[in-house]
Design an enzyme around this catalytic site. Structure first.
Site, PDB file in Angstrom:
ATOM      1  N   HIS A  70      12.164 -17.661  19.030  1.00 38.29           N
ATOM      2  CA  HIS A  70      13.375 -18.326  18.553  1.00 38.29           C
ATOM      3  C   HIS A  70      12.988 -19.350  17.481  1.00 38.29           C
ATOM      4  CE1 HIS A  70      17.242 -20.308  18.442  1.00 38.29           C
ATOM      5  NE2 HIS A  70      16.593 -21.474  18.513  1.00 38.29           N
ATOM      6  N   GLY A  81      -1.734   4.122 -10.030  1.00 35.12           N
ATOM      7  CA  GLY A  81      -0.758   3.483  -9.147  1.00 35.12           C
ATOM      8  C   GLY A  81       0.603   4.133  -9.122  1.00 35.12           C
ATOM      9  N   GLY A  82       0.876   5.025 -10.081  1.00 35.08           N
ATOM     10  CA  GLY A  82       2.106   5.806 -10.042  1.00 35.08           C
ATOM     11  C   GLY A  82       3.370   4.960 -10.108  1.00 35.08           C
ATOM     12  N   THR A  83       4.431   5.530  -9.588  1.00 41.77           N
ATOM     13  CA  THR A  83       5.756   4.913  -9.684  1.00 41.77           C
ATOM     14  C   THR A  83       5.801   3.577  -8.950  1.00 41.77           C
ATOM     15  OG1 THR A  83       6.687   7.138  -9.678  1.00 41.77           O
ATOM     16  CG2 THR A  83       8.223   5.324  -9.281  1.00 41.77           C
ATOM     17  N   CYS A  84       5.336   3.565  -7.707  1.00 40.63           N
ATOM     18  CA  CYS A  84       5.526   2.374  -6.868  1.00 40.63           C
ATOM     19  C   CYS A  84       4.941   1.140  -7.543  1.00 40.63           C
ATOM     20  CB  CYS A  84       4.894   2.587  -5.500  1.00 40.63           C
ATOM     21  SG  CYS A  84       5.137   1.183  -4.416  1.00 40.63           S
ATOM     22  N   GLU A  96      -5.347  11.400 -13.493  1.00 46.49           N
ATOM     23  CA  GLU A  96      -4.122  10.625 -13.732  1.00 46.49           C
ATOM     24  C   GLU A  96      -3.782  10.694 -15.228  1.00 46.49           C
ATOM     25  OE1 GLU A  96      -1.601   8.948 -12.020  1.00 46.49           O
ATOM     26  OE2 GLU A  96      -0.906   8.862 -14.086  1.00 46.49           O
TER      27      GLU A  96
END
Ligand code: FAD
Length: 459
Positions: free
Chosen positions: A441, A39-42, A34
């Site tokens: 409901h 964790g990258g973009t998200c 990395e």
């Protein structure tokens, strides 16, 4: 010195870390590389921080609307972007921390920080280290596209990453791009109290979505006081002493938009140009995406590409599913395929716009005989009780097979309720399975059996 691994994974996006853990659990020696943070973009600049901000914007909106609910807020509502940022940062850090823990606990998995570059089909260079891998998985994701529009290079502009660093509210934010990212930021900052103009080259917002939803998104934004400049075919930029000028029309007499800040949300560019793909013989398309087969293999048989960089999805859930497919096929002898995936997505405007399968336009273009049902959110008891009746739900069914082809829910809770339609589609059951189902409901999902009970032949 070269270190050998059974598997090398480049990028800790939404597929890489999970694949690393799974391969390590199967006894493989794995390197996960990395170049930035886990964790990258998200996790860092995408889903997580933006949905944290959407939640803050909703609170502001609800506080402003409180009197409609008989609740009176005694003082003026003020928004602290610094505190909103701090809240988002904490959520991001927690998420990154859990990933770190998960990887630390994975025996056989080594995390290496640095820029990875192929130097041969089996070798990757990271700083002064050379790693050799039997199998290599690319999960490098993408970044905000910066198209070569006139003047853009000469003006200061924000992207989805840098806008998250602001601690003071922009006076007037100009968002260029009316896709999901642009729409989310435009509504967030408008609700925070900024002037916002949204510039879009197409004639509608979220133009790839269901046409009714796309039109309605425009109405929602106008109701909220976001200025729209649609059909802006000639976008160019110049600096002003106190901000930025965006020229939005080819006609010189059309007014320009003057703002304090400009945010670019004009699509994504894959992070493949500095990966040394040529040294590995991995092909890309004209935009730099890496073509893959149905099981995520590139043209080089021991190299896979997962996530946004393969252009087979542009979401966290599609990237994660890429991991699931690759892991199941390699480790469990499965033969899972990308084409078994049913498209599903949400735009996190408030209310959210959720889509599964085909839009009405796509279904009509397929030439099938169709049944279509549409109900306004004013028919949903739960929406009425919440005081959030904006929007509609729509379902499209193949008249011959009675299978649901797609559905759109643009309304409160739509991003959750859509999953009962998605599950029915995965189960490959006729729509009547849902019309016979009893739902709780009051929920948004309880109108779906009614919606499907009201199908009419498409005209
Ligand atoms: C503002 C915004 C909001 C979003 N919201 C949502 C949402 O709500 N829901 C959703 O499903 N999707 C959302 N997305 C999309 C989502 O973030 C991506 O689809 C997702 O992150 C998938 O990414 P990925 O796995 O392909 O890689 P990424 O998450 O982009 O990660 C790639 C990683 O690879 C690393 N890397 C790149 N090149 C190298 C290299 N050469 N060497 C080493 N490391 C490298 C990068 O540093 C990065 O950490 C959003 C996107 C944006 C921009």
């Amino acid at each position: 010195m070269t270190t050998h691994f059974d598997a090398i994974i480049i990028g800790s996006g939404q597929a890489g870390p999970f694949l690393a853990v799974k391969l390590a659990a199967a006894g493989k020696q794995v390197a996960l590389i990395e170049r930035n943070v886990l964790g990258g973009t998200c996790v860092n600049t995408g889903c997580t921080p933006t949905k944290a901000m959407v939640a803050c914007a909703k609170v502001v909106h609800t506080a402003r609307e409180a009197a409609k609910y008989g609740v009176h807020v005694q003082s003026d509502i003020s928004v602290s972007l610094a505190e909103i940022k701090a809240r988002g940062d904490q959520i991001v850090q927690n998420s990154r921390h859990s990933l770190r823990k998960m990887l630390d606990n994975a025996k056989g998995c080594t995390v290496i920080y640095g820029q990875a570059q192929f130097i041969s089909p089996h070798e990757v260079q990271v700083g002064d280290q050379t790693l050799e891998g039997d199998a290599i998985f690319i999960n490098v994701g993408g970044r905000a596209a910066e198209p070569g529009l006139p003047g853009l290079k000469n003006v200061k502009h924000l992207t989805n990453s840098t806008v998250l660093q602001l601690t003071e509210l922009p006076r007037h934010l100009i968002v260029v791009g009316g896709g999901a990212v642009g729409v989310e930021f435009a509504q967030i900052f408008r609700r925070f109290g900024c002037d916002v103009t949204l510039v879009e080259m197409k004639s509608a917002l979220v133009h790839r979505e269901d046409a009714d939803a796309s039109k309605l998104m425009g109405e929602l934004f106008q109701q909220e006081g976001i200025r729209l400049r649609l059909g802006a075919e000639c976008v160019s930029f110049s600096s002003l002493p106190d901000g930025v000028c965006v020229h939005v029309s080819c006609k010189s007499d059309e007014p320009e938009v003057h703002g304090s800040h400009v945010l670019l949300a004009m699509g994504r560019t894959p992070n493949t140009s500095d990966l040394g793909l040529q040294a590995a013989g991995v092909q890309t398309d004209a935009q730099g995406f890496i073509p893959v087969d149905d099981q995520l293999r590139t043209n080089v048989s021991h190299i896979w590409a997962l996530g946004d960089c393969n252009r087979r999805g542009a979401f966290t859930h599609t990237s994660y599913n890429d991991f699931e497919i690759v892991a199941a096929n390699l480790l469990d002898g499965a033969s899972r395929r990308i084409t078994d995936r049913i498209p599903v997505r949400a735009t996190y405007s408030d209310p959210p716009l959720a889509q599964v399968g085909m839009t009405e336009e796509e279904a009509r273009a397929s030439g099938r005989e169709l049944l279509i049902g549409k109900r306004p959110m004013t028919s949903v008891a739960r929406a009425i009780e919440k005081g959030e009746t904006f929007g509609f739900m729509k379902a499209i069914v193949d008249a011959k097979t009675r299978r649901i082809l797609g559905a759109t829910i643009f309304g409160v809770g739509g991003d959750e309720a859509i999953h009962c339609i998605l599950s029915t589609m995965y189960a490959d059951q006729p729509y009547t399975t849902l019309t016979h189902a009893v739902h709780i409901h009051p929920t948004v999902a309880e109108l779906i059996p009614t919606l499907l009970g009201s199908l009419q032949p498409a005209r």
